[in-house]
Structure formats: structure tokens, C-alpha cells
Design a protein around this motif. Sequence first.
Motif, PDB file in Angstrom:
ATOM      1  N   ASN A 199       0.745  -1.123  -0.077  1.00 21.27           N
ATOM      2  CA  ASN A 199      -0.008   0.134   0.066  1.00 21.27           C
ATOM      3  C   ASN A 199       0.915   1.360  -0.020  1.00 21.27           C
ATOM      4  OD1 ASN A 199       1.086  -0.339   2.368  1.00 21.27           O
ATOM      5  ND2 ASN A 199      -0.792  -0.398   3.614  1.00 21.27           N
ATOM      6  N   LEU A 200       0.245   2.415  -0.217  1.00 22.68           N
ATOM      7  CA  LEU A 200       0.980   3.614  -0.292  1.00 22.68           C
ATOM      8  C   LEU A 200       0.353   4.584   0.605  1.00 22.68           C
ATOM      9  CD1 LEU A 200       1.209   4.292  -4.076  1.00 22.68           C
ATOM     10  CD2 LEU A 200       3.013   3.717  -2.666  1.00 22.68           C
ATOM     11  N   TYR A 201       1.089   5.422   1.375  1.00 24.78           N
ATOM     12  CA  TYR A 201       0.693   6.529   2.229  1.00 24.78           C
ATOM     13  C   TYR A 201       1.002   7.867   1.213  1.00 24.78           C
ATOM     14  CZ  TYR A 201       0.096   3.561   6.038  1.00 24.78           C
ATOM     15  OH  TYR A 201      -0.318   2.502   6.919  1.00 24.78           O
ATOM     16  N   CYS A 202       0.012   8.527   1.375  1.00 20.97           N
ATOM     17  CA  CYS A 202       0.198  10.130   0.789  1.00 20.97           C
ATOM     18  C   CYS A 202      -0.301  11.094   1.618  1.00 20.97           C
ATOM     19  CB  CYS A 202      -0.263  10.033  -0.633  1.00 20.97           C
ATOM     20  SG  CYS A 202       0.484  11.500  -1.809  1.00 20.97           S
ATOM     21  N   ASP A 203       0.376  11.772   2.218  1.00 21.86           N
ATOM     22  CA  ASP A 203      -0.155  12.799   3.333  1.00 21.86           C
ATOM     23  C   ASP A 203       0.340  14.391   2.986  1.00 21.86           C
ATOM     24  OD1 ASP A 203      -1.369  10.864   4.972  1.00 21.86           O
ATOM     25  OD2 ASP A 203       0.380  10.215   5.365  1.00 21.86           O
ATOM     26  N   LYS A 246       1.677   9.081 -10.314  1.00 20.35           N
ATOM     27  CA  LYS A 246       0.333   8.452 -10.454  1.00 20.35           C
ATOM     28  C   LYS A 246      -0.650   8.944  -9.336  1.00 20.35           C
ATOM     29  CE  LYS A 246       2.034   4.072 -12.451  1.00 20.35           C
ATOM     30  NZ  LYS A 246       1.230   3.798 -13.510  1.00 20.35           N
ATOM     31  N   ILE A 247      -0.295   9.009  -8.170  1.00 16.20           N
ATOM     32  CA  ILE A 247      -1.223   9.420  -6.966  1.00 16.20           C
ATOM     33  C   ILE A 247      -1.399  10.920  -7.273  1.00 16.20           C
ATOM     34  CG2 ILE A 247       0.320   9.861  -4.993  1.00 16.20           C
ATOM     35  CD1 ILE A 247      -1.269   7.829  -3.427  1.00 16.20           C
ATOM     36  N   ASP A 296       5.279   6.215  -8.614  1.00 19.20           N
ATOM     37  CA  ASP A 296       3.857   6.077  -7.896  1.00 19.20           C
ATOM     38  C   ASP A 296       3.558   7.770  -7.561  1.00 19.20           C
ATOM     39  OD1 ASP A 296       4.048   3.359  -7.405  1.00 19.20           O
ATOM     40  OD2 ASP A 296       5.168   3.593  -5.760  1.00 19.20           O
ATOM     41  N   GLU A 356      -5.349  11.350  -7.500  1.00 18.46           N
ATOM     42  CA  GLU A 356      -5.945  11.603  -6.021  1.00 18.46           C
ATOM     43  C   GLU A 356      -5.746  12.930  -5.503  1.00 18.46           C
ATOM     44  OE1 GLU A 356      -7.686   9.580  -4.090  1.00 18.46           O
ATOM     45  OE2 GLU A 356      -7.765   8.114  -6.036  1.00 18.46           O
ATOM     46  N   ILE A 357      -4.637  13.733  -5.841  1.00 15.43           N
ATOM     47  CA  ILE A 357      -4.368  15.025  -5.336  1.00 15.43           C
ATOM     48  C   ILE A 357      -4.687  16.371  -6.024  1.00 15.43           C
ATOM     49  CG2 ILE A 357      -2.555  16.173  -4.155  1.00 15.43           C
ATOM     50  CD1 ILE A 357      -2.513  13.595  -2.903  1.00 15.43           C
TER      51      ILE A 357
END
Lengths: 261, 261
Positions: free
Chosen positions: A56-60, A84-85, A81, A89-90
Amino acid sequence: MQEEDKPLILVTNDDGITAPGIRHLIKIMKTLGDVIVVAPDSPQSGMGHAITISDNLYCDPVTIDKYSKVKEYSCSGTPADCVKIATQEILKRKPDLCVSGINHGSNSSINVIYSGTMSAAVEAGVEGIPAIGFSLLDYSMEANFDHTTKYVKRITQSVIKNGLPMGVVLNVNIPKAGEEKIKGIQVCRQANARWEEKFDKRQNPQGRDYYWLSGEFVNQDKGKNTDVEALESGYVSVVPIKFDLTAHDFIRELKSWNIDD
Amino acid sequence: MQEEDKPLILVTNDDGITAPGIRHLIKIMKTLGDVIVVAPDSPQSGMGHAITISDNLYCDPVTIDKYSKVKEYSCSGTPADCVKIATQEILKRKPDLCVSGINHGSNSSINVIYSGTMSAAVEAGVEGIPAIGFSLLDYSMEANFDHTTKYVKRITQSVIKNGLPMGVVLNVNIPKAGEEKIKGIQVCRQANARWEEKFDKRQNPQGRDYYWLSGEFVNQDKGKNTDVEALESGYVSVVPIKFDLTAHDFIRELKSWNIDD
């Protein structure tokens, strides 16, 4: 310039979000557009085009510079990654540009295939976003980035103005500060060079052999107009690279093998 | 054939040394030459061209098949690391061929840039060793590899006979077993395709958001002679790929930008 005219610029790297190289790149990009940063939470050098598929990936959100209004996100994944994220997502819309770096160390010639910095730029390119990877020929975390500003800015402005064709991203390398003044910018091709590996064989405290990778960079390319030659002559190198890896020149000969008969 | 006439074949992969795909590949290669295996001790899918530069590497002899005379080494690094350590530390002479795979899953089109399987083949190519990456369009660890034998053997024999030009390696993908008979082998180009990512957002038991990468493969290429088209039509695809990433076609236009003025 009106707010909505400003390009939206995604900034990432492979040395991690706190590295001096990305902090310098953010500073430059703030003068050119609206900046969002999504970068690895730890160094990812040599990660090539790795992606995280079995974890899994965290992105904070994270605050590195409390005086900056730039939104920044720290991601547990690889540079690819991060792109991509960021886009999925952002960011609320597709960015107008993605810049990666400034890498602490060269990504000229064959280094491009091992490079996390360039993999982020390539990933953006795959998603149809004009992208540039910037690298400084200085591995030190105390490297001086001041002299890079002018060139990073000029190249970025050119890309914002002209765009890039689908399937092409730029690999920019900048000589180390100091010795002599940079002579200018050269558009060139990737030199045919390689690393001659050496492994340092050691024993761990339990007596088991282990190895450290080291090596020597060997430029086998005697031809003209390479990035290695440009850099050695004191120029910033700009190599357009693509991710259609097909060796089109060899297809006809390969067909003549008649493997299928 | 005399012992010394047999080609020396280095076998590696990215699914790990115990994966069915590499066990099948070893079996085929034993019929074609002297085989040495140096492969990752654990799955390395999606590793791209990652190399281990900030950590040490283990690389130890291992017995997977006690009835086999093939020497095998299990390495803690990436597929590219395996090739580097094999050529520098394990093998007494430069191998005549490096084969990587058989990967559990497709490495056609854009997958090539994320592929650990192909990074091993490319690494061998950089070192001047003819190299082929083989992949089966079946992600299952219980995949049937029987139908691949004929094609893997035929393509490998062609490469042993004809050699490959410096800077070119082969990316071979094979349709999944079952549905219908394979129609033959097609030499083709990398399709212009991409993954449309989706991230599955979840919360860990402590309430922190995390993401799982997933996505949908989208072939944007309407042109002829692509690997995706060949595979969908029931052919084995063979794409020659290169690691000079220079977009030579774009250099002239990029120079016309006059970035340096």
C-alpha cells in the motif's frame, strides 16, 4: 497575468521531499506557475521506473517550509508512484507541466534507465503531461544549486511556450557549480556509455558474504553531439527522450530471420 | 556438440527464483546450452530498472531442484542487480546469452518500462550480452507454461544463431494457454498504450488513509503491427527494444527553439 492563466506545475523528485535539489526547484517553479509538490518521503535513487504493486501507499499533506503557500504531499512510494497518485488523487485537474529533480547527481547517458528522477518525468509523459527531469552533476547533499536557476527557468519557459510532442520528455543535466562558468545549453543525444561494475565483497558479523555495488563510468561513445561531451565541455545538456523503446531500425532484419518457419 | 561449443546461458527473472516461470525457462535452456541461474530471492515485479545502491546485496548458492546439475544463486537484489552480480562475481566468463522470465504476466507495450523481467534483459544488453525477456499473459502462479516451450526454444535458437546488434534486446510475449492454438510468431512494435490508474483509498486500523494502486489497461494505438494487436490475434509478439532513449526525430525541432538565446 491572471490567476487562471498560470500553469499548474507538479513537482517531484527521487531524493526525497526534503532534499535541497527539490527545494530549489520549488522556489524556481513558484515564479512560473501554481505549484503542487508530491514527492517521496525518503530517498529513492536508482529506483528506475519501479512502481508499488504489492504494497500500500501513504500520501499525506506535509509542511516543509512554513512560510510557503505551496501545497506539499509526502508519499511512501517511488517517484513513478508519486506522479500516479498526484494525478489521480491529489490534483483537481491535469497539470500543465511536471518537473522532477533537481537530482543530486548525473542522469546523463545510460544513467537515464536507472534514474528515479527521469522515471517520474517519463510517467508524466505517459499520462500526456509535458515533463522535464533536471539533474545536477554533484552528488553532495550540500551541492550548490544557485547557478542552475537561470537554465532551469529558461528550459521550463521554453516547454511551457512550445509544448512537447506526445511521447517525448526532456532529460536536462547541469554541470557542477564552481570550476568554470557554464557556456550555454546544448540539445544533444544520449551518449553510449555504461558502468563497469565492481562489487566490494565483505563479510557480515555472522560470517556471511555480502556485496556493495560500486563502479566506474565508461563513455564508449566517440561520436559527436552527446550529452556526456556537452557536459564535459561546460554546457547544460538537453536530451529529448521517448518511451517507445522499439528498435524500429532493426525490425526489417529481425523479420528476415523468419523465426516462424 | 562438444562441451566447449555449448553457449553459456545466464537465466534470471523478476518473480523470484522459485517461480514456476523461471523453473520452466531453466528446463528449456538446459536443452540449448550450459545454464547458470542468478535470480532474486523474492518477487520483484514492477521494479523497473531499479538497482541497489544504498544497501548491501547477498548472493548465495542455492538448491531448488536437487536432481538438477545447474548452478543456481539466490540474490537479495533487483533483477538488474542479479545480472550485474552474475557477470562480475559469479560467472567465470561473459555469457553468450541472457534470458529473463518467463514472467507471470504481460510485458507488452508500456508494461516494458515497469518490468523487472525486461530490466534484467536490458542490463545484459548494456553489458554487450545478447538478451531476451520472455513473458506469459497469465498472472497466475499456477499458470500453464507447456505451450511456451516451442516458441521460447525457437526464438532463443534464432538469437544464438544470428546474434543481436549492440544496443538491442528482445521483448517476447506469449498468449495464455488454453482458449485457442497459438497462430505463430510476429515481429512487431511496442503499442502506444497506458494504464488508467485508479487508487483504492482505505483506512488503516489507526485511521490513517492509505492507497492501493489498481488500474485498467488502455490501448490507444489504432495503428498496425503492434504487440498488443499480435497478442490479441493469437500470436507470440517479438519486439526489438533499445536503451538509447533519445527521441532522434525531435532533436531538429528542439534545436529550433533556440533555448540558449
